[in-house]
Design an enzyme around this catalytic site. Structure first.
Site, PDB file in Angstrom:
ATOM      1  N   CYS A 165     -24.225 -10.163  24.936  1.00  0.00           N
ATOM      2  CA  CYS A 165     -23.435 -11.326  25.253  1.00  0.00           C
ATOM      3  C   CYS A 165     -24.398 -12.499  25.412  1.00  0.00           C
ATOM      4  O   CYS A 165     -25.206 -12.512  26.341  1.00  0.00           O
ATOM      5  CB  CYS A 165     -22.697 -11.030  26.544  1.00  0.00           C
ATOM      6  SG  CYS A 165     -21.866 -12.419  27.203  1.00  0.00           S
ATOM      7  N   HIS A 180     -20.423  -9.352  14.087  1.00  0.00           N
ATOM      8  CA  HIS A 180     -19.816 -10.648  13.773  1.00  0.00           C
ATOM      9  C   HIS A 180     -19.487 -10.754  12.290  1.00  0.00           C
ATOM     10  O   HIS A 180     -20.249 -10.309  11.445  1.00  0.00           O
ATOM     11  CB  HIS A 180     -20.780 -11.788  14.133  1.00  0.00           C
ATOM     12  CG  HIS A 180     -21.039 -11.888  15.597  1.00  0.00           C
ATOM     13  ND1 HIS A 180     -20.242 -12.619  16.444  1.00  0.00           N
ATOM     14  CD2 HIS A 180     -21.981 -11.311  16.373  1.00  0.00           C
ATOM     15  CE1 HIS A 180     -20.697 -12.503  17.693  1.00  0.00           C
ATOM     16  NE2 HIS A 180     -21.753 -11.719  17.670  1.00  0.00           N
ATOM     17  N   GLU A 192     -13.027 -13.747  19.752  1.00  0.00           N
ATOM     18  CA  GLU A 192     -13.912 -12.681  20.214  1.00  0.00           C
ATOM     19  C   GLU A 192     -13.207 -11.338  20.318  1.00  0.00           C
ATOM     20  O   GLU A 192     -12.089 -11.261  20.830  1.00  0.00           O
ATOM     21  CB  GLU A 192     -14.476 -13.021  21.601  1.00  0.00           C
ATOM     22  CG  GLU A 192     -15.635 -13.957  21.556  1.00  0.00           C
ATOM     23  CD  GLU A 192     -16.304 -14.075  22.913  1.00  0.00           C
ATOM     24  OE1 GLU A 192     -16.441 -13.056  23.616  1.00  0.00           O
ATOM     25  OE2 GLU A 192     -16.691 -15.201  23.268  1.00  0.00           O
ATOM     26  N   CYS A 217     -19.288 -18.749  22.165  1.00  0.00           N
ATOM     27  CA  CYS A 217     -19.804 -17.397  21.991  1.00  0.00           C
ATOM     28  C   CYS A 217     -21.247 -17.531  21.519  1.00  0.00           C
ATOM     29  O   CYS A 217     -21.497 -18.019  20.413  1.00  0.00           O
ATOM     30  CB  CYS A 217     -18.958 -16.633  20.980  1.00  0.00           C
ATOM     31  SG  CYS A 217     -19.555 -14.974  20.648  1.00  0.00           S
ATOM     32  N   GLY A 249     -22.213 -15.271  18.698  1.00  0.00           N
ATOM     33  CA  GLY A 249     -21.500 -15.761  17.525  1.00  0.00           C
ATOM     34  C   GLY A 249     -22.169 -16.981  16.907  1.00  0.00           C
ATOM     35  O   GLY A 249     -22.256 -17.103  15.677  1.00  0.00           O
TER      36      GLY A 249
HETATM   37  O1  ZDP Z   1     -18.942  -8.346  21.150  1.00  0.00           O
HETATM   38  C1  ZDP Z   1     -18.014  -8.601  21.926  1.00  0.00           C
HETATM   39  O2  ZDP Z   1     -17.127  -7.751  22.175  1.00  0.00           O
HETATM   40  C2  ZDP Z   1     -17.963  -9.983  22.574  1.00  0.00           C
HETATM   41  N1  ZDP Z   1     -16.642 -10.274  23.049  1.00  0.00           N
HETATM   42  C3  ZDP Z   1     -18.958  -9.962  23.685  1.00  0.00           C
HETATM   43  C4  ZDP Z   1     -19.128 -11.279  24.390  1.00  0.00           C
HETATM   44  C5  ZDP Z   1     -19.919 -12.263  23.545  1.00  0.00           C
HETATM   45  C6  ZDP Z   1     -20.157 -13.581  24.250  1.00  0.00           C
HETATM   46  N2  ZDP Z   1     -19.053 -14.481  24.147  1.00  0.00           N
HETATM   47  C7  ZDP Z   1     -21.403 -14.266  23.737  1.00  0.00           C
HETATM   48  O3  ZDP Z   1     -21.615 -15.403  24.168  1.00  0.00           O
HETATM   49  O4  ZDP Z   1     -22.191 -13.690  23.006  1.00  0.00           O
HETATM   50  C8  ZDP Z   1     -20.362 -13.382  25.694  1.00  0.00           C
END
Ligand code: ZDP
Length: 281
Positions: free
Chosen positions: A75, A164, A213, A222, A225
């Protein structure tokens, strides 16, 4: 049992941080985390993040539950918040930490200008690493066609530890995120589900992004992301190795010098409030 928490946010991607240093396992269950993330019946957050004791040659371990209770490997906005949380607990400024995650060791650094830069490690590009069935296991997925909602989308897949799928669009505002997002997330081509980023290239050093997400839906930002998006844009000659990625919650600076190089992400992480909760309800 009563548990203290601190709420942090990075570009409006918000997390409940728990000081879990006394125990190797998260003190909250995924079910309790779902309740706490609820914006009406709980604290309200995109995820719950646990600061756990170190694993191997690191300072600490991070684990996170999404707002649906699933556990992602990594994350990006969350690890900036975690670095700020550690600094707040330990009373240090300008520190660098080595954090163990399910996606490997990440290195956040608090910078003098109040931001946090994270060495996110190298992106993983092979189909088996995403994972996706869009190519043979040892091949990359760059500008491959994928049918979603009766349309063919050209997608590039990047793992930043978590999966992703990036697609470049002409008009970001016109994307019906809440109807399209779940169809990407649950597409059979992605056995571990997927985070989906829609990107509009404004300039080679300026990208705009909206994200759906995995396990959290439409969020304001994200971090992983944004890193994946810059990698995808560099791989397809759309962007420079260093660019600003503008998310609904604000901008991140992302840098990737190419294969064998780590992705660097710089952005804010701020404490919002503290409180106490019961571990069970
Ligand atoms: O891979 C996932 O299931 C994401 N929802 C994790 C969280 C990603 C996040 N938004 C980021 O900033 O990388 C926290």
């Amino acid at each position: 049992m009563s548990i203290e928490f601190t709420k942090y946010q990075g570009l409006g991607n918000d997390f409940v941080l728990i000081d879990n240093r006394a125990q190797a396992e998260p003190v909250l269950t995924p079910e309790r985390s779902i309740q706490l993330c609820d914006r009406h019946f709980g604290i309200g957050a995109d995820g719950i993040i646990f600061l756990l004791p170190s694993t191997g040659d690191t300072d600490y371990t991070m684990r996170i539950y999404n707002s649906d209770g699933s556990e992602p490997e990594m994350c990006g906005n969350g690890i900036r918040c975690l670095a700020r949380f550690i600094a707040d607990l330990e009373g240090q400024a300008n520190a660098t930490y080595r954090i163990h995650t399910l996606a490997g060791v990440m290195k956040p650094q608090l910078t003098a200008n109040g931001l946090v830069t994270v060495d996110m490690g190298q992106p993983r590009l092979l189909a088996k690493q995403i994972p996706t069935t869009l190519a043979q296991p040892e091949f990359k997925v760059i500008n491959q066609p994928l049918e979603v909602a009766g349309e063919i989308w050209s997608v590039t897949c990047v793992s930043m530890g978590n999966p992703h799928c990036i697609t470049f669009v002409e008009d970001l505002a016109a994307i019906p995120l809440s109807s399209l997002g779940p169809q990407f997330e649950h597409h059979p081509a992605f056995p571990q589900r997927i985070n989906t980023e829609f990107i509009q290239v404004v300039r080679p050093d300026y990208l705009k992004m909206r994200v759906w997400e995995r396990g959290a839906g439409a969020t304001l930002a994200c971090g992983t992301g944004a890193c994946a998006a810059l990698v995808a844009a560099v791989l397809s000659d759309r962007a420079q190795p260093r660019a600003t990625v503008e998310l609904p919650g604000g901008p991140l600076e992302i840098e990737w010098a190419g294969y064998d190089q780590p992705v660097l992400m710089t952005g804010p992480a701020e404490r919002v409030f503290r409180g106490k909760i019961d571990s069970a309800r």
